[in-house]
Design a protein around this motif. Structure first.
Motif, PDB file in Angstrom:
ATOM      1  N   GLU B 460     -18.774  15.139  23.450  1.00 49.39           N
ATOM      2  CA  GLU B 460     -18.880  13.921  23.040  1.00 49.39           C
ATOM      3  C   GLU B 460     -18.882  13.934  21.335  1.00 49.39           C
ATOM      4  O   GLU B 460     -19.852  14.261  20.732  1.00 49.39           O
ATOM      5  N   LEU B 461     -17.658  13.371  20.946  1.00 56.48           N
ATOM      6  CA  LEU B 461     -17.675  13.476  19.478  1.00 56.48           C
ATOM      7  C   LEU B 461     -18.475  12.638  18.570  1.00 56.48           C
ATOM      8  O   LEU B 461     -19.232  12.833  17.887  1.00 56.48           O
ATOM      9  N   ASP B 462     -18.990  11.513  19.334  1.00 54.90           N
ATOM     10  CA  ASP B 462     -19.936  10.527  18.991  1.00 54.90           C
ATOM     11  C   ASP B 462     -21.088  11.160  18.702  1.00 54.90           C
ATOM     12  O   ASP B 462     -21.805  11.110  17.676  1.00 54.90           O
ATOM     13  N   GLU B 463     -21.417  12.007  19.948  1.00 54.97           N
ATOM     14  CA  GLU B 463     -22.728  12.649  19.838  1.00 54.97           C
ATOM     15  C   GLU B 463     -22.988  13.884  18.551  1.00 54.97           C
ATOM     16  O   GLU B 463     -23.830  13.749  17.851  1.00 54.97           O
ATOM     17  N   ILE B 464     -21.917  14.394  18.302  1.00 55.05           N
ATOM     18  CA  ILE B 464     -21.574  15.555  17.478  1.00 55.05           C
ATOM     19  C   ILE B 464     -21.741  15.005  15.817  1.00 55.05           C
ATOM     20  O   ILE B 464     -22.743  15.281  15.206  1.00 55.05           O
ATOM     21  N   ILE B 465     -21.014  13.833  15.828  1.00 54.05           N
ATOM     22  CA  ILE B 465     -20.960  13.381  14.558  1.00 54.05           C
ATOM     23  C   ILE B 465     -22.403  12.709  14.166  1.00 54.05           C
ATOM     24  O   ILE B 465     -22.953  12.646  13.128  1.00 54.05           O
ATOM     25  N   ASN B 466     -22.934  11.769  15.451  1.00 53.67           N
ATOM     26  CA  ASN B 466     -24.210  11.233  14.742  1.00 53.67           C
ATOM     27  C   ASN B 466     -25.641  12.224  14.716  1.00 53.67           C
ATOM     28  O   ASN B 466     -26.546  11.899  13.989  1.00 53.67           O
ATOM     29  N   VAL B 467     -25.523  13.214  15.591  1.00 54.53           N
ATOM     30  CA  VAL B 467     -26.647  14.112  15.622  1.00 54.53           C
ATOM     31  C   VAL B 467     -26.699  15.185  14.671  1.00 54.53           C
ATOM     32  O   VAL B 467     -27.560  15.468  14.053  1.00 54.53           O
ATOM     33  N   SER B 468     -25.517  15.698  14.509  1.00 52.92           N
ATOM     34  CA  SER B 468     -25.409  16.794  13.679  1.00 52.92           C
ATOM     35  C   SER B 468     -25.551  16.814  12.210  1.00 52.92           C
ATOM     36  O   SER B 468     -25.194  15.783  11.600  1.00 52.92           O
ATOM     37  N   ASP B 469     -26.031  17.834  11.407  1.00 50.68           N
ATOM     38  CA  ASP B 469     -26.014  17.764   9.902  1.00 50.68           C
ATOM     39  C   ASP B 469     -24.852  18.584   9.341  1.00 50.68           C
ATOM     40  O   ASP B 469     -24.431  18.433   8.131  1.00 50.68           O
ATOM     41  N   ARG B 470     -24.269  19.451  10.231  1.00 51.51           N
ATOM     42  CA  ARG B 470     -22.972  20.366   9.865  1.00 51.51           C
ATOM     43  C   ARG B 470     -22.255  20.245  11.233  1.00 51.51           C
ATOM     44  O   ARG B 470     -22.753  20.526  12.205  1.00 51.51           O
ATOM     45  N   ILE B 471     -20.845  20.427  11.201  1.00 51.12           N
ATOM     46  CA  ILE B 471     -20.145  20.375  12.171  1.00 51.12           C
ATOM     47  C   ILE B 471     -19.387  21.654  12.097  1.00 51.12           C
ATOM     48  O   ILE B 471     -18.514  21.657  11.135  1.00 51.12           O
ATOM     49  N   ALA B 472     -19.268  22.330  13.309  1.00 44.93           N
ATOM     50  CA  ALA B 472     -18.395  23.703  13.187  1.00 44.93           C
ATOM     51  C   ALA B 472     -17.316  23.368  14.181  1.00 44.93           C
ATOM     52  O   ALA B 472     -17.611  22.890  15.433  1.00 44.93           O
ATOM     53  N   VAL B 473     -16.066  23.385  14.003  1.00 48.71           N
ATOM     54  CA  VAL B 473     -15.181  23.110  14.873  1.00 48.71           C
ATOM     55  C   VAL B 473     -14.548  24.440  15.437  1.00 48.71           C
ATOM     56  O   VAL B 473     -14.431  25.317  14.691  1.00 48.71           O
ATOM     57  N   MET B 474     -14.675  24.354  16.859  1.00 49.57           N
ATOM     58  CA  MET B 474     -14.360  25.932  17.449  1.00 49.57           C
ATOM     59  C   MET B 474     -12.940  25.690  17.839  1.00 49.57           C
ATOM     60  O   MET B 474     -12.724  24.786  18.907  1.00 49.57           O
TER      61      MET B 474
END
Lengths: 350, 508
Positions: B460-474
């Protein structure tokens, strides 16, 4: 809800017994035997005197142990059809120690029972290892191991332990579970001390499963291997261990025959059936320790009572075999019993 | 006749609970009607009543104007109601056509007439733009395709009222877009749809009207055009819901998890993780964004000791945990909220209490010299149940009896309570309603604020964007970009997840 399912655990076997007797009676009627007399004789043959009680209890001991073996494996997610084979190697081991070891009874008896348990455990752990390592299904391997056990034990008796009458010598008195005291108490039945061993084993099974970390692991693996592995439990080790413990119970069931009932081991033409009855006993007892004891009591009672039924009412013992089969049938399709009960309940309301 | 389905004042009781209490659901012909409610609100019960599986104690049901009296499970079929189940009911080894005709096989001269059936399936597929190959085997097609087979199954049986049970829970973002188009097409062709969901975004996007139920009671029916996600969520939960995840800026400290040049082979001996590098610091949440199947599962299994590492190393603080057993990794300070809570997270037949000590049962005070000590186990469980608001009758109830959200809360309680240095949360909110999601997000952030390192994997991209401090794209087993959630968009992430490049992205 919880209460309801607990109630069902008792009700399903009870109703199954009732239905089994009922339909068994109908079959007797059709076959031209008098069901009421037959059941009266059956009842008489179970409760009608201390001799019959003694015989029933004697019959129960190996049934309890083989039932425990099946139930224990089942609780940990394994289906041990190999109780029969584990029982045979246990029987042989107990008799071997009983014949060839010299020791006072206080050491000799436990040693012979221990030997039976170890033999059964080793025999049971082979399918366990095959399952844990190569994912071979234990139902197949345990069935095959039964045949290997049957013919190997026969061959060993024939070559190394043969006495007149296609059997081994009697075990030494110091290894015998026979009890003149119990025999006297029960009007010269063949009752022996084995029942104490069986009941102790039932307590051990309960304790092991429900009170120890080992039991926790075994049950966890039985319910969900993935979650167990994830939680750090060694799944393979537990599968092997479970089969070994189950096999130990089965092996000790064999010692009941070797040290108690017979005092020797015969060259068996076929399976004893006690191991397979264990599956039915476990099923009837819902795989719990206390249930297995009750299931074994029912089985033992019916089998002993059947003899009297034949003698007194002239009804062949095979009919009791049919009744037993019917009872198992109804327990196995407990769905049918549930459905019947719901019908009756609903009818009661309207 | 105005409504194709008209369920009035339905009441359904089970021993001890009222699952449906005075619920009214009225669906107009040709609309997409949302049935919204939290996990365990009574949506499934209501649908089972409609299908004739349960007999309601009270209320009336009309289908296309006719009163339904005789409640038997086959009635739904004959009335033209079809269900697209959340968990597909398909035979893997059968072809699409064989699955669709199962139970209603056309025969010619005593033999199943597969050819005619396949033509019919093809025609239906073309009519609704489903693009399903009638001859493909189920095991060879994607989850999205399998769902379309389920849709075809209902259409083949002549359904004109389709019920979708949480259809997007298993789909990728692209498949969701396609499903929404299919639903619109179905409605245009004169079908009516009931969409069971708790995803507000989907309701806003595709539905005409929405009926909300809360704890078994009907809250009301609203026009979607007159409402917004906030008002719907408030109706569903019974209070205002905070969608924007509240958090202060991260204050990352020392590195806790260090992964170097990691290579992990999958079951076909192909590298699923292929030279991956990643560092997670104390006090930060790193989110892994990626399309399913780019090595995320293998990465997590390698870290947790469930999967063999072929090359590279994993360090937790200063200890190397490469190829260590799950138990040893756990004892080194790792907690893991697994992706599949039924398969890995819980022993469903164990009580909630027994589940709470799944990793610690062999330690004091829960056991001593191999003997379990139940009082501390259940005391602990009761404490956690209270603290994490796990709704269960008691600690002795089997975990199976709990709703999905409460099962997840139980797992989170167990994992967080072990006070790990490093917490992995894999799809922690999958299939949960907004109330539970809010709770879980706040717990993850609380862990971060307590100085723990958190790795979040989610589709869920919403979740990744809202909760993370850094995003690692795999992508294809590697981390291809590290982005700042404050400076990125779903579009950009979507592009990176598909293997696209962006000049301004620095890979650490």
């Amino acid at each position: 809800m919880q209460n309801n399912t607990n109630k069902m655990k008792f009700l399903v076997p009870l109703i199954s017994v009732f239905l089994g007797l009922l339909i068994g009676g109908i079959i007797m009627l059709i076959s031209g035997y008098p069901p009421i007399e037959a059941y009266a004789a059956l009842f008489e043959g179970i409760f009608g005197g201390s001799y019959y009680m003694g015989e029933t209890i004697r019959q129960m001991s190996p049934l309890i142990l083989s039932g425990l073996a099946v139930a224990f494996a089942f609780r940990t997610g394994l289906f041990n059809i190999g109780v029969e084979g584990q029982l045979l190697v246990g029987w042989l081991a107990a008799v071997y120690v009983g014949i060839f070891v010299d020791a006072p009874a206080i050491i000799h008896i436990p040693l012979a029972i221990l030997a039976a348990g170890v033999a059964g455990a080793l025999w049971g752990s082979v399918p366990g290892i095959l399952k844990a390592r190569f994912k071979v299904h234990e139902v197949i391997t345990t069935i095959m191991m039964n045949y290997i056990a049957l013919y190997s034990t026969n061959e060993i008796i024939r070559n190394f332990m043969l006495a007149p009458g296609e059997r081994t010598e009697n075990v030494k008195e110091s290894a015998s579970l026979a009890s003149p005291f119990l025999q006297e108490l029960t009007d010269n039945s063949t009752l022996h001390y084995g029942i104490i061993v069986a009941i102790v084993a039932a307590v051990i099974m309960w304790f092991l499963l429900w009170r120890t970390t080992l039991g926790y692991e075994l049950r966890a693996v039985g319910f969900n291997q993935h979650a167990s592995q994830y939680a750090g439990i060694n799944v393979s080790k537990n599968i092997v261990l479970s089969m070994a413990i189950s096999g130990a119970f089965a092996g000790i069931a064999g010692s009941m025959e070797g040290l108690g009932t017979y005092q020797y081991m015969t060259i068996n033409a076929g399976f004893t059936g006690v191991g397979f009855d264990g599956i039915a006993v476990a099923l009837l007892g819902a795989n719990s320790a206390i249930g297995v004891i009750l299931g074994a009591a029912l089985f033992g009672g019916l089998k002993i009572g059947a003899l009297n039924m034949q003698a007194m009412a002239g009804v062949p013992t095979e009919l009791v075999g049919i009744v037993i089969a019917l009872i198992i049938f109804f327990v196995a399709c407990s769905y049918l019993v549930h459905w019947l009960m719901n019908r009756v309940n609903r009818g009661g309301k309207i | 006749m105005e409504y194709v389905i008209d369920m009035r004042n339905i009441r359904k009781e089970f021993p001890g609970i009222v699952a449906n209490d005075d619920i009214t659901l009225q669906v107009k012909k040709g609309e997409i009607h949302a049935l919204l409610g939290e996990n365990g609100a009574g949506k499934s019960t209501l649908m089972n009543v409609l299908f004739g599986l349960y007999e309601p104690e009270q209320g009336e049901i009309f289908v296309k104007g006719n009163k339904v009296v005789n409640n038997d499970p086959n009635i739904a079929n004959s009335l033209g109601i079809g269900m697209v189940h959340q968990h597909f009911m398909l035979v893997d080894k059968f072809t699409v056509t064989e699955n669709i005709i199962l139970g209603k096989e056309p025969t010619k001269g005593g033999k199943v007439d597969l050819q005619t059936a396949a033509k019919e399936v093809q025609a239906l597929s073309d009519q609704y733009g489903l693009r399903v190959d009638p001859y493909a085997k189920i095991e060879d097609i994607s989850v999205g395709m399998q769902q379309r087979v389920e849709i075809l199954k209902t259409l083949y049986r002549g359904a004109d009222i389709l019920i979708f049970d949480e259809p997007t829970a298993v789909l990728t973002p692209q498949e969701i877009i396609e499903l929404i188009q299919i639903m619109k097409k179905l409605v245009n062709e004169g079908k009516s749809i009931i969409l069971i969901t708790h995803k507000l975004k989907e309701i806003m996007e595709v539905c005409d009207r929405c009926t909300v139920i809360r704890r078994g009671r009907g809250v009301g029916t609203v026009e979607v055009s007159d409402s917004n996600p906030d008002s719907l969520a408030a109706m569903m939960v019974g209070r205002e819901v905070n969608f924007k995840v509240e958090k202060i800026d991260a204050d990352p400290k020392e590195a806790v998890l260090k992964i170097k040049d990691l290579v992990v082979h999958d079951s076909r001996k192909v590298p699923a993780v292929n030279g991956l590098n990643l560092t997670v610091h104390a006090g930060e949440i790193v989110g892994i964004a990626g399309v399913d199947g780019n090595g995320q599962s293998e990465l997590l299994e390698a870290i947790t000791g469930l999967h063999k590492v072929h090359e590279g190393s994993i360090h937790l603080r200063d200890k190397e945990i490469t190829n260590k057993s799950p138990r040893s990794v756990t004892e080194n300070g790792l907690s893991h909220i697994p992706q599949d809570r039924h398969k890995h997270g819980l022993v469903l037949d164990f009580s909630v209490g027994e589940n709470m000590v799944l990793q610690t049962y062999y330690q004091k005070p829960y056991s001593k010299s191999g003997i379990l000590n139940f009082k501390p186990i259940f005391d602990k469980a009761k404490k956690l149940i209270e603290e994490y608001d796990v709704r269960t009758p008691d600690a002795y109830t089997p975990a199976r009896a709990l709703s999905g959200g409460n099962q997840q809360k139980a797992i989170i309680a167990r994992e967080v309570d072990r006070d790990p240095d490093f917490l992995i949360a894999a799809q922690p909110t999958r299939g949960l309603d907004v109330g539970a999601i809010e709770f879980i997000h706040s717990k993850l952030i609380e862990q971060r604020d307590n100085g723990k390192a958190v790795l979040l994997v989610s589709f869920e991209l919403d979740e990744i964007i809202n909760v993370s401090d850094r995003i690692a794209v795999m992508y294809e087993g590697k981390i291809v970009a590290i982005v700042n959630p404050k400076e990125t968009t779903e579009q950009e992430l979507g592009l990176l997840m598909a293997g696209g490049k962006r000049g301004t992205v620095h890979a650490e």
